[in-house]
Scaffold this motif. Structure first.
Motif, PDB file in Angstrom:
ATOM      1  N   LEU A   2       1.069 -13.977  -5.611  1.00 22.99           N
ATOM      2  CA  LEU A   2       0.065 -13.463  -4.675  1.00 22.99           C
ATOM      3  C   LEU A   2       0.626 -12.249  -3.957  1.00 22.99           C
ATOM      4  CD1 LEU A   2      -1.163 -16.783  -3.033  1.00 22.99           C
ATOM      5  CD2 LEU A   2      -2.323 -15.466  -4.805  1.00 22.99           C
ATOM      6  N   ILE A   3      -0.253 -11.303  -3.613  1.00 22.91           N
ATOM      7  CA  ILE A   3       0.148 -10.109  -2.863  1.00 22.91           C
ATOM      8  C   ILE A   3      -0.369 -10.237  -1.439  1.00 22.91           C
ATOM      9  CG2 ILE A   3      -0.113  -7.602  -2.644  1.00 22.91           C
ATOM     10  CD1 ILE A   3      -0.566  -7.444  -5.609  1.00 22.91           C
ATOM     11  N   LYS A   4       0.471  -9.882  -0.494  1.00 22.42           N
ATOM     12  CA  LYS A   4       0.028  -9.810   0.899  1.00 22.42           C
ATOM     13  C   LYS A   4       0.394  -8.445   1.472  1.00 22.42           C
ATOM     14  CE  LYS A   4      -0.182 -14.664   1.733  1.00 22.42           C
ATOM     15  NZ  LYS A   4       0.048 -15.806   2.594  1.00 22.42           N
ATOM     16  N   VAL A   5      -0.544  -7.878   2.228  1.00 20.70           N
ATOM     17  CA  VAL A   5      -0.298  -6.614   2.909  1.00 20.70           C
ATOM     18  C   VAL A   5      -0.276  -6.883   4.406  1.00 20.70           C
ATOM     19  CG1 VAL A   5      -1.158  -4.299   3.393  1.00 20.70           C
ATOM     20  CG2 VAL A   5      -1.407  -5.259   1.101  1.00 20.70           C
ATOM     21  N   ASP A   6       0.808  -6.505   5.041  1.00 21.19           N
ATOM     22  CA  ASP A   6       0.934  -6.653   6.497  1.00 21.19           C
ATOM     23  C   ASP A   6       0.184  -5.494   7.161  1.00 21.19           C
ATOM     24  OD1 ASP A   6       1.715  -6.605   9.171  1.00 21.19           O
ATOM     25  OD2 ASP A   6       3.733  -7.342   8.719  1.00 21.19           O
ATOM     26  N   ALA A   7      -0.981  -5.817   7.730  1.00 25.33           N
ATOM     27  CA  ALA A   7      -1.827  -4.773   8.329  1.00 25.33           C
ATOM     28  C   ALA A   7      -1.134  -4.086   9.498  1.00 25.33           C
ATOM     29  CB  ALA A   7      -3.151  -5.380   8.783  1.00 25.33           C
ATOM     30  N   GLY A   8      -0.193  -4.757  10.117  1.00 21.82           N
ATOM     31  CA  GLY A   8       0.524  -4.163  11.240  1.00 21.82           C
ATOM     32  C   GLY A   8       1.536  -3.110  10.805  1.00 21.82           C
ATOM     33  N   LYS A   9       1.925  -3.167   9.539  1.00 24.09           N
ATOM     34  CA  LYS A   9       2.890  -2.203   9.013  1.00 24.09           C
ATOM     35  C   LYS A   9       2.230  -1.098   8.207  1.00 24.09           C
ATOM     36  CE  LYS A   9       6.847  -5.353   8.579  1.00 24.09           C
ATOM     37  NZ  LYS A   9       7.756  -5.989   7.592  1.00 24.09           N
ATOM     38  N   CYS A  10       1.121  -1.415   7.539  1.00 21.36           N
ATOM     39  CA  CYS A  10       0.476  -0.451   6.641  1.00 21.36           C
ATOM     40  C   CYS A  10       0.040   0.787   7.416  1.00 21.36           C
ATOM     41  CB  CYS A  10      -0.734  -1.097   5.970  1.00 21.36           C
ATOM     42  SG  CYS A  10      -1.644   0.035   4.893  1.00 21.36           S
ATOM     43  N   GLN A  11       0.394   1.947   6.850  1.00 16.63           N
ATOM     44  CA  GLN A  11       0.049   3.224   7.491  1.00 16.63           C
ATOM     45  C   GLN A  11      -0.953   4.029   6.673  1.00 16.63           C
ATOM     46  OE1 GLN A  11       1.151   4.285  10.611  1.00 16.63           O
ATOM     47  NE2 GLN A  11       1.802   2.139  10.718  1.00 16.63           N
ATOM     48  N   GLY A  12      -1.506   3.403   5.628  1.00 15.79           N
ATOM     49  CA  GLY A  12      -2.585   4.044   4.892  1.00 15.79           C
ATOM     50  C   GLY A  12      -2.177   5.174   3.974  1.00 15.79           C
ATOM     51  N   HIS A  13      -0.973   5.114   3.451  1.00 16.28           N
ATOM     52  CA  HIS A  13      -0.553   6.152   2.508  1.00 16.28           C
ATOM     53  C   HIS A  13      -1.359   6.086   1.212  1.00 16.28           C
ATOM     54  CE1 HIS A  13       2.966   6.781   5.025  1.00 16.28           C
ATOM     55  NE2 HIS A  13       3.185   5.484   5.006  1.00 16.28           N
ATOM     56  N   GLY A  14      -1.795   4.880   0.858  1.00 19.56           N
ATOM     57  CA  GLY A  14      -2.561   4.700  -0.376  1.00 19.56           C
ATOM     58  C   GLY A  14      -1.707   4.723  -1.629  1.00 19.56           C
ATOM     59  N   ARG A  15      -0.422   4.717  -1.468  1.00 16.89           N
ATOM     60  CA  ARG A  15       0.447   4.783  -2.641  1.00 16.89           C
ATOM     61  C   ARG A  15       0.264   3.544  -3.525  1.00 16.89           C
ATOM     62  NH1 ARG A  15       6.621   6.496  -1.722  1.00 16.89           N
ATOM     63  NH2 ARG A  15       5.539   8.110  -0.549  1.00 16.89           N
ATOM     64  N   CYS A  16       0.106   2.387  -2.898  1.00 18.64           N
ATOM     65  CA  CYS A  16      -0.068   1.152  -3.664  1.00 18.64           C
ATOM     66  C   CYS A  16      -1.341   1.214  -4.503  1.00 18.64           C
ATOM     67  CB  CYS A  16      -0.104  -0.048  -2.719  1.00 18.64           C
ATOM     68  SG  CYS A  16      -1.347   0.094  -1.412  1.00 18.64           S
ATOM     69  N   TYR A  17      -2.395   1.718  -3.908  1.00 17.17           N
ATOM     70  CA  TYR A  17      -3.670   1.814  -4.619  1.00 17.17           C
ATOM     71  C   TYR A  17      -3.573   2.799  -5.772  1.00 17.17           C
ATOM     72  CZ  TYR A  17      -8.642   2.469  -5.466  1.00 17.17           C
ATOM     73  OH  TYR A  17      -9.874   2.542  -6.071  1.00 17.17           O
ATOM     74  N   ALA A  18      -2.861   3.889  -5.566  1.00 22.66           N
ATOM     75  CA  ALA A  18      -2.695   4.880  -6.627  1.00 22.66           C
ATOM     76  C   ALA A  18      -1.910   4.292  -7.795  1.00 22.66           C
ATOM     77  CB  ALA A  18      -1.985   6.118  -6.085  1.00 22.66           C
ATOM     78  N   LEU A  19      -0.943   3.443  -7.490  1.00 23.10           N
ATOM     79  CA  LEU A  19      -0.109   2.858  -8.534  1.00 23.10           C
ATOM     80  C   LEU A  19      -0.781   1.676  -9.215  1.00 23.10           C
ATOM     81  CD1 LEU A  19       3.300   2.955  -6.639  1.00 23.10           C
ATOM     82  CD2 LEU A  19       2.785   4.172  -8.761  1.00 23.10           C
ATOM     83  N   ALA A  20      -1.537   0.897  -8.456  1.00 22.20           N
ATOM     84  CA  ALA A  20      -2.109  -0.339  -8.998  1.00 22.20           C
ATOM     85  C   ALA A  20      -3.512  -0.556  -8.426  1.00 22.20           C
ATOM     86  CB  ALA A  20      -1.194  -1.526  -8.642  1.00 22.20           C
ATOM     87  N   PRO A  21      -4.473   0.262  -8.859  1.00 27.21           N
ATOM     88  CA  PRO A  21      -5.821   0.157  -8.286  1.00 27.21           C
ATOM     89  C   PRO A  21      -6.506  -1.173  -8.586  1.00 27.21           C
ATOM     90  CG  PRO A  21      -5.788   1.673 -10.153  1.00 27.21           C
ATOM     91  CD  PRO A  21      -4.357   1.348  -9.845  1.00 27.21           C
ATOM     92  N   GLY A  22      -6.003  -1.893  -9.572  1.00 30.86           N
ATOM     93  CA  GLY A  22      -6.598  -3.188  -9.872  1.00 30.86           C
ATOM     94  C   GLY A  22      -6.163  -4.282  -8.930  1.00 30.86           C
ATOM     95  N   LEU A  23      -5.161  -3.992  -8.109  1.00 28.39           N
ATOM     96  CA  LEU A  23      -4.607  -5.035  -7.240  1.00 28.39           C
ATOM     97  C   LEU A  23      -4.907  -4.811  -5.765  1.00 28.39           C
ATOM     98  CD1 LEU A  23      -1.105  -5.393  -8.935  1.00 28.39           C
ATOM     99  CD2 LEU A  23      -3.118  -6.852  -9.231  1.00 28.39           C
TER     100      LEU A  23
END
Ligand code: SF4
Length: 62
Positions: A2-23
């Motif tokens: 399972l993947i979890k994103v810590d909303a308190g840390k995320c700064q919205g770079h979008g790098r994760c989405y660019a690398l793995a848009p299916g996830l």
């Protein structure tokens, strides 16, 4: 896995989405949201790449 994103840390770079848009989805501010459910076996490596490329270390894999 399972993947979890810590909303308190995320700064919205979008790098994760660019690398793995299916996830990941991005909210209206560009912050990442992990899609629900287990990571498909053929995307486990992408999940690991996304987590290791998050500059905020906001992504955890369980
Ligand atoms: S790469 Fe990290 S900081 Fe950037 S949107 Fe994804 S989770 Fe957030």
């Amino acid at each position: 896995m399972l993947i979890k994103v810590d909303a308190g840390k995320c700064q919205g770079h979008g790098r994760c989405y660019a690398l793995a848009p299916g996830l990941f989805d991005l909210d209206e501010n560009g912050n990442a949201l992990a899609k629900d459910g287990a990571v498909p076996p053929d995307q486990v490596e992408l999940a690991e790449i996304a987590a290791s490329n998050c500059p905020e270390r906001a992504i955890t894999l369980e």
